[in-house]
Design an enzyme around this catalytic site. Structure first.
Site, mmCIF file in Angstrom:
data_model
loop_
_atom_site.group_PDB
_atom_site.id
_atom_site.type_symbol
_atom_site.label_atom_id
_atom_site.label_comp_id
_atom_site.label_asym_id
_atom_site.label_seq_id
_atom_site.Cartn_x
_atom_site.Cartn_y
_atom_site.Cartn_z
ATOM 1 N N TYR A 64 -15.631 -0.692 7.723
ATOM 2 C CA TYR A 64 -14.200 -0.359 7.636
ATOM 3 C C TYR A 64 -13.484 -0.741 8.928
ATOM 4 N N THR A 70 -5.779 1.575 12.994
ATOM 5 C CA THR A 70 -6.474 2.849 13.165
ATOM 6 C C THR A 70 -7.116 2.968 14.553
ATOM 7 N N ASP A 71 -7.283 4.212 14.992
ATOM 8 C CA ASP A 71 -7.999 4.441 16.261
ATOM 9 C C ASP A 71 -9.447 3.972 16.175
ATOM 10 N N GLU A 72 -9.973 3.833 14.952
ATOM 11 C CA GLU A 72 -11.391 3.470 14.793
ATOM 12 C C GLU A 72 -11.696 2.064 15.312
ATOM 13 N N PHE A 92 -1.636 7.449 0.365
ATOM 14 C CA PHE A 92 -1.336 8.713 1.070
ATOM 15 C C PHE A 92 -0.258 8.509 2.161
ATOM 16 N N ILE A 93 -0.536 7.656 3.133
ATOM 17 C CA ILE A 93 0.415 7.505 4.253
ATOM 18 C C ILE A 93 1.589 6.622 3.846
ATOM 19 N N GLY A 94 1.306 5.559 3.079
ATOM 20 C CA GLY A 94 2.383 4.655 2.661
ATOM 21 C C GLY A 94 3.477 5.398 1.901
ATOM 22 N N GLY A 99 0.818 -1.215 0.000
ATOM 23 C CA GLY A 99 0.000 0.000 0.000
ATOM 24 C C GLY A 99 0.853 1.267 0.000
ATOM 25 N N GLY A 100 2.078 1.144 -0.503
ATOM 26 C CA GLY A 100 3.033 2.266 -0.478
ATOM 27 C C GLY A 100 2.768 3.349 -1.501
ATOM 28 N N VAL A 146 -21.223 19.165 5.412
ATOM 29 C CA VAL A 146 -20.908 18.783 6.796
ATOM 30 C C VAL A 146 -21.956 17.774 7.264
ATOM 31 N N LYS A 179 -10.795 -3.777 9.856
ATOM 32 C CA LYS A 179 -9.450 -3.420 10.340
ATOM 33 C C LYS A 179 -9.200 -4.087 11.699
ATOM 34 N N GLY A 182 -24.323 5.406 11.813
ATOM 35 C CA GLY A 182 -23.414 4.857 12.835
ATOM 36 C C GLY A 182 -22.199 5.723 13.098
ATOM 37 N N LYS A 222 -1.869 -2.450 -5.218
ATOM 38 C CA LYS A 222 -2.860 -2.844 -6.232
ATOM 39 C C LYS A 222 -3.251 -1.670 -7.113
HETATM 40 P P1 NAD Z 1 -5.071 5.308 0.960
HETATM 41 O O1 NAD Z 1 -6.465 4.930 0.604
HETATM 42 O O2 NAD Z 1 -4.549 6.639 0.555
HETATM 43 O O3 NAD Z 1 -4.041 4.211 0.423
HETATM 44 C C1 NAD Z 1 -4.302 2.841 0.466
HETATM 45 C C2 NAD Z 1 -3.316 2.175 -0.486
HETATM 46 O O4 NAD Z 1 -3.526 0.750 -0.411
HETATM 47 C C3 NAD Z 1 -3.514 2.580 -1.949
HETATM 48 O O5 NAD Z 1 -2.275 2.829 -2.546
HETATM 49 C C4 NAD Z 1 -4.200 1.374 -2.573
HETATM 50 O O6 NAD Z 1 -3.934 1.217 -3.945
HETATM 51 C C5 NAD Z 1 -3.597 0.253 -1.743
HETATM 52 N N1 NAD Z 1 -4.434 -0.966 -1.718
HETATM 53 C C6 NAD Z 1 -5.768 -1.061 -1.472
HETATM 54 N N2 NAD Z 1 -6.154 -2.341 -1.522
HETATM 55 C C7 NAD Z 1 -5.049 -3.083 -1.789
HETATM 56 C C8 NAD Z 1 -4.805 -4.465 -1.950
HETATM 57 N N3 NAD Z 1 -5.784 -5.365 -1.855
HETATM 58 N N4 NAD Z 1 -3.540 -4.858 -2.195
HETATM 59 C C9 NAD Z 1 -2.534 -3.949 -2.323
HETATM 60 N N5 NAD Z 1 -2.710 -2.639 -2.211
HETATM 61 C C10 NAD Z 1 -3.958 -2.198 -1.926
HETATM 62 O O7 NAD Z 1 -5.020 5.135 2.539
HETATM 63 P P2 NAD Z 1 -4.126 5.812 3.672
HETATM 64 O O8 NAD Z 1 -4.901 6.899 4.267
HETATM 65 O O9 NAD Z 1 -2.754 6.045 3.154
HETATM 66 O O10 NAD Z 1 -4.109 4.624 4.737
HETATM 67 C C11 NAD Z 1 -3.029 3.688 4.782
HETATM 68 C C12 NAD Z 1 -3.216 2.787 6.002
HETATM 69 O O11 NAD Z 1 -3.253 3.570 7.196
HETATM 70 C C13 NAD Z 1 -4.516 1.984 5.988
HETATM 71 O O12 NAD Z 1 -4.233 0.694 6.480
HETATM 72 C C14 NAD Z 1 -5.425 2.736 6.937
HETATM 73 O O13 NAD Z 1 -6.365 1.876 7.523
HETATM 74 C C15 NAD Z 1 -4.427 3.257 7.947
HETATM 75 N N6 NAD Z 1 -4.798 4.493 8.647
HETATM 76 C C16 NAD Z 1 -5.223 5.582 7.949
HETATM 77 C C17 NAD Z 1 -5.499 6.763 8.639
HETATM 78 C C18 NAD Z 1 -5.955 8.009 7.926
HETATM 79 O O14 NAD Z 1 -6.362 8.971 8.581
HETATM 80 N N7 NAD Z 1 -5.897 8.096 6.612
HETATM 81 C C19 NAD Z 1 -5.351 6.805 10.039
HETATM 82 C C20 NAD Z 1 -4.921 5.647 10.698
HETATM 83 C C21 NAD Z 1 -4.638 4.507 10.003
HETATM 84 O O1 DAU Z 2 -9.382 7.889 12.583
HETATM 85 C C1 DAU Z 2 -8.567 7.304 11.615
HETATM 86 C C2 DAU Z 2 -9.370 7.127 10.367
HETATM 87 O O2 DAU Z 2 -9.552 8.438 9.825
HETATM 88 C C3 DAU Z 2 -8.730 6.221 9.330
HETATM 89 O O3 DAU Z 2 -8.629 4.937 9.857
HETATM 90 C C4 DAU Z 2 -9.564 6.211 8.044
HETATM 91 O O4 DAU Z 2 -8.906 5.456 7.044
HETATM 92 C C5 DAU Z 2 -9.735 7.632 7.558
HETATM 93 O O5 DAU Z 2 -10.576 7.659 6.435
HETATM 94 C C6 DAU Z 2 -10.309 8.510 8.657
HETATM 95 O O6 DAU Z 2 -11.693 8.153 8.937
HETATM 96 P P1 DAU Z 2 -12.802 9.260 9.253
HETATM 97 O O7 DAU Z 2 -14.116 8.683 8.960
HETATM 98 O O8 DAU Z 2 -12.599 9.871 10.580
HETATM 99 O O9 DAU Z 2 -12.345 10.357 8.132
HETATM 100 P P2 DAU Z 2 -13.187 11.204 7.089
HETATM 101 O O10 DAU Z 2 -12.200 12.148 6.465
HETATM 102 O O11 DAU Z 2 -14.025 10.381 6.197
HETATM 103 O O12 DAU Z 2 -14.153 12.030 8.022
HETATM 104 C C7 DAU Z 2 -13.657 12.850 9.082
HETATM 105 C C8 DAU Z 2 -14.858 13.438 9.795
HETATM 106 O O13 DAU Z 2 -15.515 14.353 8.914
HETATM 107 C C9 DAU Z 2 -15.913 12.434 10.180
HETATM 108 O O14 DAU Z 2 -16.493 12.800 11.414
HETATM 109 C C10 DAU Z 2 -16.958 12.542 9.069
HETATM 110 C C11 DAU Z 2 -16.880 14.000 8.689
HETATM 111 N N1 DAU Z 2 -17.194 14.303 7.266
HETATM 112 C C12 DAU Z 2 -16.512 13.621 6.299
HETATM 113 C C13 DAU Z 2 -16.774 13.845 4.964
HETATM 114 C C14 DAU Z 2 -16.045 13.075 3.898
HETATM 115 C C15 DAU Z 2 -18.123 15.278 6.928
HETATM 116 O O15 DAU Z 2 -18.715 15.940 7.823
HETATM 117 N N2 DAU Z 2 -18.372 15.509 5.615
HETATM 118 C C16 DAU Z 2 -17.764 14.811 4.610
HETATM 119 O O16 DAU Z 2 -18.086 15.070 3.420
#
Ligand code: NAD
Ligand code: DAU
Length: 328
Positions: free
Chosen positions: A141, A117-119, A11-13, A7-8, A197, A145, A266, A33
Site C-alpha cells: 500500500y 499518507t504519512d505511511e 470516506f475522506i473524499g 475517489g469522492g 488486536v 502511494k 512488516g 470506480k
Molecule cells: P476509501 O477506501 O474509503 O475510499 C477510496 C475511494 O476510491 C472509494 O470511493 C473507491 O471506490 C475509490 N477508488 C478506488 N480505486 C479507484 C479507481 N481505480 N478509480 C476511481 N476510484 C477508485 O479511502 P479513504 O480512507 O477515503 O482514503 C482516500 C485517500 O486518502 C486515499 O488516497 C488514501 O491513501 C488517503 N489517506 C487515507 C487516510 C486514512 O486514514 N483513511 C490517511 C491519509 C491518506
Molecule cells: O496512516 C494513514 C493510513 O492510515 C492511511 O494511509 C491508510 O489508508 C489507512 O488504512 C490507515 O492505515 P493503518 O494501517 O494505520 O490503519 P488500520 O485502521 O488498518 O490500522 C490501524 C492500526 O490498528 C494499525 O497499527 C493496525 C492495527 N489493527 C488494525 C486492524 C484492522 C489491529 O490491531 N487490528 C485490526 O483488526
C-alpha cells in the site's frame, strides 16, 4: 470553483465534497470506480455529478476533466492488510491511475492535488517526520502511494504542472469502511464480538478527524505552493490498545472481548507527522481525539442503516479470510 474529485464516494473524499459544497459553494464532479469501499450513499443529499469509472480509464478521465479548475485525487485502494494479501489493484490504481490523471491534467494545465499518507515515510520511533524526511514505505500500500507521490512530483519538475501533495495521518470519523481499526472495533463491540488486536497493541497512530483533513486539503488546494508536499497530522497520538479500551468504555463493553491475534507482517510501529508547514498556511486541527472518538462511536450507533448492508455482504468473506474466523 469547478472541482473534479476522484475517489469522492469514499470516506475522506465524500467528507471533502461535503465541506466544499457547504462551506465554499463549489461545483463538484466525482469520478469514482465504486469499489467495495466506494458508496453512492456517502454522497446522499449532495448536489454532485457522479461518473462511475476508474482513474486508469483514460477516456472517462478526459471527459470528467472537461472545464474543471482543479483535480483532487483521493482514488486509491486504502487498506494495508488487503495490499499484503493481494497487491494487484494497488499497483494499477496508484501507479497507472495516477499517471492517467496526471497526463490529462498536463494536457489541460489543471492544478492537481494528490492525497497521500504519512505511511510513505515508514515508521518513526521518536519525533515526527517533516516533508523533507526520506520516503521509506513498508507495505505494498504505502510503496505504491509513495510511487504515486514521486510521479506527481515528476510532473511538476518536468512539465511545470501545478501539483500539491497532502500527506495525512490516520483519519477517523463517520462513513469509514469497517475494515479499518476504529469502525471495526466499534461494530464488533456493539455486536459483543471479539476485538482482534494485532501483536501487542502498542503500535502508535496519530489520529486526525476526517473533517480536519478535509479542511486542510482545501487550504492546500487554495494556498499550497506548486511542487510542494504538506504533512497534515492529527493533534493526538495513541497506542492501538488504548483506542480499543476507550471504544469498549464508550460502547459499555468490558476488556474480555479483546483478543490478541497474529501481528500484521512488516507492521509499522509508530507514525508521527509535523504539520508546521500547513499550519503556516492557516490550518489548525479543530477536533481532539477524545471528543472525536466519542462522536464517531455515536455516529455508528445512530447509523446502522449505513453499515448493516456492509456487515452482511462481501465484508463477511473478507473478515473470514483476514481473521480466520467468521464475523460474529
Ligand atoms: P476509501 O477506501 O474509503 O475510499 C477510496 C475511494 O476510491 C472509494 O470511493 C473507491 O471506490 C475509490 N477508488 C478506488 N480505486 C479507484 C479507481 N481505480 N478509480 C476511481 N476510484 C477508485 O479511502 P479513504 O480512507 O477515503 O482514503 C482516500 C485517500 O486518502 C486515499 O488516497 C488514501 O491513501 C488517503 N489517506 C487515507 C487516510 C486514512 O486514514 N483513511 C490517511 C491519509 C491518506
Ligand atoms: O496512516 C494513514 C493510513 O492510515 C492511511 O494511509 C491508510 O489508508 C489507512 O488504512 C490507515 O492505515 P493503518 O494501517 O494505520 O490503519 P488500520 O485502521 O488498518 O490500522 C490501524 C492500526 O490498528 C494499525 O497499527 C493496525 C492495527 N489493527 C488494525 C486492524 C484492522 C489491529 O490491531 N487490528 C485490526 O483488526
Amino acid at each position: 470553483m469547478r472541482l473534479l474529485v476522484c475517489g469522492g464516494a469514499g470516506f475522506i473524499g465524500s467528507a471533502f465534497v461535503r465541506v466544499r459544497l457547504v462551506e465554499h459553494g463549489d461545483e463538484v464532479v466525482v469520478l469514482d470506480k465504486l469499489t467495495y469501499a466506494g458508496r453512492r450513499e456517502n454522497l446522499d443529499g449532495l448536489d454532485v455529478a457522479l461518473i462511475e469509472a476508474g482513474i486508469e480509464d483514460a477516456a472517462a478521465v478526459a471527459r470528467a476533466m472537461e472545464g474543471v479548475d482543479a483535480v483532487v485525487n483521493f482514488a486509491a485502494e486504502t487498506h494495508v492488510d488487503r495490499s499484503i494479501a493481494q497487491p494487484d489493484a494497488f499497483v494499477t490504481t496508484h501507479a497507472v491511475g495516477t499517471w492517467v490523471l496526471l497526463e490529462e491534467a498536463r494536457r489541460r494545465a489543471v492544478r492537481f492535488v494528490q492525497i497521500s499518507t504519512d505511511e510513505v515515510y515508514g515508521s518513526i520511533a521518536q519525533g515526527s517526520f517533516t516533508e523533507h524526511s526520506p520516503l521509506a514505505p513498508s507495505s505494498p500500500y504505502s510503496a505504491t502511494k509513495a510511487g504515486a507521490d514521486l510521479l506527481v512530483a515528476s510532473y511538476f519538475h518536468t512539465y511545470a504542472l501545478e501539483t500539491v501533495i497532502c500527506r495525512g495521518s490516520n483519519n477517523y470519523g463517520p462513513r469509514q469502511y469497517p475494515e479499518k481499526l476504529i469502525p471495526l472495533m466499534v461494530l464488533n463491540a456493539l455486536a459483543a464480538d471479539r476485538l482482534p488486536v494485532y501483536g501487542d497493541g502498542m503500535q502508535v497512530r496519530n489520529w486526525l478527524h476526517v473533517d480536519d483533513f478535509a479542511r486542510a486539503i482545501g487550504v492546500a488546494l487554495a494556498h499550497g505552493r506548486p511542487g510542494e508536499a504538506y504533512n497534515v497530522g492529527g493533534p493526538d497520538e495513541c497506542p492501538n490498545l488504548q483506542v480499543v479500551q476507550r471504544i469498549l468504555e464508550l460502547t459499555g463493553r468490558d476488556e474480555s472481548l479483546i483478543e490478541y491475534v497474529t501481528d500484521r507482517p512488516g507492521h509499522d510501529r509508530r507514525y508521527s507527522l509535523g504539520s508546521q508547514k500547513i499550519a503556516a498556511l492557516g490550518w489548525e486541527a479543530q477536533v481532539r481525539f477524545a471528543d472525536g472518538l466519542a462522536q464517531t462511536v455515536a455516529w455508528y450507533v445512530d447509523n446502522a442503516w449505513w453499515w448493516e448492508p456492509i456487515r452482511s455482504g462481501d465484508y463477511r468473506a473478507y473478515y473470514q479470510r483476514q481473521y480466520g474466523r467468521a464475523l460474529g
